[in-house]
Design an enzyme around this catalytic site. Structure first.
Site, PDB file in Angstrom:
ATOM      1  N   GLU A  64      -2.302  -6.919   7.225  1.00  0.00           N
ATOM      2  CA  GLU A  64      -2.523  -5.701   7.815  1.00  0.00           C
ATOM      3  C   GLU A  64      -1.268  -5.603   8.912  1.00  0.00           C
ATOM      4  OE1 GLU A  64      -4.441  -1.908   9.051  1.00  0.00           O
ATOM      5  OE2 GLU A  64      -4.818  -3.220   7.470  1.00  0.00           O
ATOM      6  N   ARG A  65      -0.509  -4.350   8.797  1.00  0.00           N
ATOM      7  CA  ARG A  65       0.898  -4.248   9.666  1.00  0.00           C
ATOM      8  C   ARG A  65       0.378  -3.250  10.551  1.00  0.00           C
ATOM      9  NH1 ARG A  65       5.636  -1.050  10.009  1.00  0.00           N
ATOM     10  NH2 ARG A  65       5.187   0.117   8.462  1.00  0.00           N
TER      11      ARG A  65
ATOM     12  N   ASP B 171      -2.494  -3.598   4.324  1.00  0.00           N
ATOM     13  CA  ASP B 171      -1.515  -3.107   3.679  1.00  0.00           C
ATOM     14  C   ASP B 171      -0.603  -4.014   2.911  1.00  0.00           C
ATOM     15  OD1 ASP B 171      -2.079  -0.864   5.502  1.00  0.00           O
ATOM     16  OD2 ASP B 171      -1.253  -2.246   7.464  1.00  0.00           O
TER      17      ASP B 171
ATOM     18  N   ASP C 148       0.788  -1.083  -0.062  1.00  0.00           N
ATOM     19  CA  ASP C 148      -0.033   0.143   0.105  1.00  0.00           C
ATOM     20  C   ASP C 148       1.012   1.189   0.234  1.00  0.00           C
ATOM     21  OD1 ASP C 148      -2.391   1.587   0.097  1.00  0.00           O
ATOM     22  OD2 ASP C 148      -2.346   1.697   2.181  1.00  0.00           O
TER      23      ASP C 148
ATOM     24  N   GLU D 292       2.351   2.802   3.209  1.00  0.00           N
ATOM     25  CA  GLU D 292       3.405   2.088   3.674  1.00  0.00           C
ATOM     26  C   GLU D 292       4.860   2.361   3.187  1.00  0.00           C
ATOM     27  OE1 GLU D 292       3.546  -0.465   6.274  1.00  0.00           O
ATOM     28  OE2 GLU D 292       1.477   0.050   6.376  1.00  0.00           O
TER      29      GLU D 292
END
Length: 424
Positions: free
Chosen positions: A210-211, A190, A155, A158
């Site tokens: 998802e981070r 992400d 993404d 990021e």
């Protein structure tokens, strides 16, 4: 330009109207509280232009709660045997259907005559783009084994930090680890992986990441974003959701106790089926993504892939991953369907609204929406309760989650106080 004609019966539901008027008179004579709800229901019924055939049909109108709909059904059963009572409603229905057929026939003839006189207009550029997009979504994509590459999508948020003077190391870490990746805007998650062939067609592998850093996790738990993100990830259509959680130094001064955050992650894993992976720092997170990308490359490169819609996607099991042929979502379909501004149903908006309330988990919100799919049905259920104390306990016995635990009187009262209050 199409011609629209409207047919309205003077009194589409005379039988139901007569019953409501009788009940309203009795309620007014006895000074009962139900007279306000009956008056509201009567006004809604008189303004409704179509015939209704049962009490259940009346539930779409304002003021018709479960009790009132049952009363109508009981009266209807008692009068069903008497032809004198059913003939007016049947005659009105037949008259309405005959008028509708006449209108449809007149409109069709007028449009046919107009089409013969006027040549077809060239579609606008916007219409052409919409048609091309619809055709692209319908097009079936087939990828033979070895004819595609597996690519990590990152993404755009990021690739740069909140502070512009300090660039995020995501991209440089991935490059140093030899991870094939591409940066683009994602509407959910992400990181995810796609299979792309020589024609540029893209299918999404069934994994999404998802981070979150520990301090960001604490912030999202505090403001309610954590529940909303879990809901969107579970609804995106990709069955394997991974939360990649990075430590924040010694995990001190996070804004919430560390035990609370660990409990939130445990709830996500047990209640929502989300896989949680913890890493020491950002570099270790990128190592995890690079290693997972290599594993997915080995797993999917020998498979035959084809595009499917979300309804046919299903949840792949461990045995399914060993199949030679697998159906996957198109990236464009995932992107458009998961956009935050995508059109939501009333049920989905109701779930998101409930998740903003304190102590309302996803399982509890879904249990409430399963019983009352819209806020209006919940408000009607409250109105049908005889006393306020009964309304406060309405949801207390509602079972939630795999263990079927009751919602409890405290949360039930909290929900009644919220939805029963008048905001001025």
């Amino acid at each position: 330009m199409e011609t629209r004609l409207e047919v309205r019966l003077r009194e589409p539901n005379p039988l139901f109207t007569r019953w409501l008027e009788r009940w309203l008179r009795e309620a007014e004579r006895r000074q009962q509280r139900s007279q306000h709800k009956l008056r509201q229901a009567l006004e809604a019924l008189k303004s409704y232009p179509l015939p209704l055939y049962s009490g259940r049909d009346c539930a779409v109108l304002r003021g018709f709660g479960g009790t009132l709909c049952q009363l109508i059904d009981e009266e209807l059963r008692q009068h069903r045997g008497a032809t004198a009572e059913t003939q007016p409603a049947a005659a009105a229905t037949a008259q309405y259907e005959q008028q509708v057929q006449q209108v449809v026939k007149a409109v069709q003839e007028k449009q046919l005559q107009k089409a013969k006189k006027c040549p077809a207009k060239k579609p606008t550029k916007k219409a052409q783009l919409e048609q091309a997009a619809a055709e692209e979504r319908e097009r079936v994509v087939e990828m033979l084994p070895g004819s595609f590459e597996v690519l990590l999508l990152v993404d755009t948020q990021e690739t740069s930090g909140k502070n512009k003077r300090v660039l995020d190391q995501t991209r440089s870490y991935l490059q140093s680890l030899g991870a094939e990746h591409e940066v683009r805007r994602l509407t959910v998650g992400d990181f995810l992986w796609i299979a792309r062939d020589a024609d540029g067609s893209e299918l999404v592998l069934p994994y999404i990441v998802e981070r979150k850093r520990m301090d960001d996790l604490a912030s999202s738990v505090r403001d309610g974003r954590f529940h909303e993100q879990k809901h969107r990830l579970r609804q995106c259509g990709l069955p394997h959701v991974i939360y990649l959680i990075e430590d924040y130094g010694d995990n001190e001064q996070l804004g919430l106790p560390l035990d609370s955050l660990l409990q939130a992650l445990a709830n996500a894993r047990l209640q929502s089926g989300i896989q949680v992976v913890r890493t020491e720092n950002h570099y270790r997170s990128m190592c995890y993504l690079a290693g997972m990308g290599r594993a997915l490359h080995q797993l999917f490169l020998s498979k035959s892939l084809h595009s499917v819609d979300r309804a046919a996607l299903g949840v792949p099991s461990a045995s399914c991953l060993t199949d030679r042929r697998m159906g996957l979502l198109k990236f464009r379909a995932l992107y458009e369907d998961s956009a935050k501004n995508a059109q939501l149903t009333v049920r989905e908006v109701f779930v998101q609204q409930l998740l903003q309330l304190h102590s309302l988990s996803m399982d509890r919100a879904l249990a409430i929406v399963e019983r009352y799919p819209t806020p209006r049905l919940l408000l009607d259920a409250y109105a049908s309760c005889g006393e306020p104390e009964q309304a406060r306990r309405l949801l207390a016995g509602l079972t939630c989650g795999a263990l079927e635990r009751p919602l409890g009187e405290k949360l039930s009262q909290c929900l009644y106080d919220f939805y029963g209050s008048e905001f001025r």
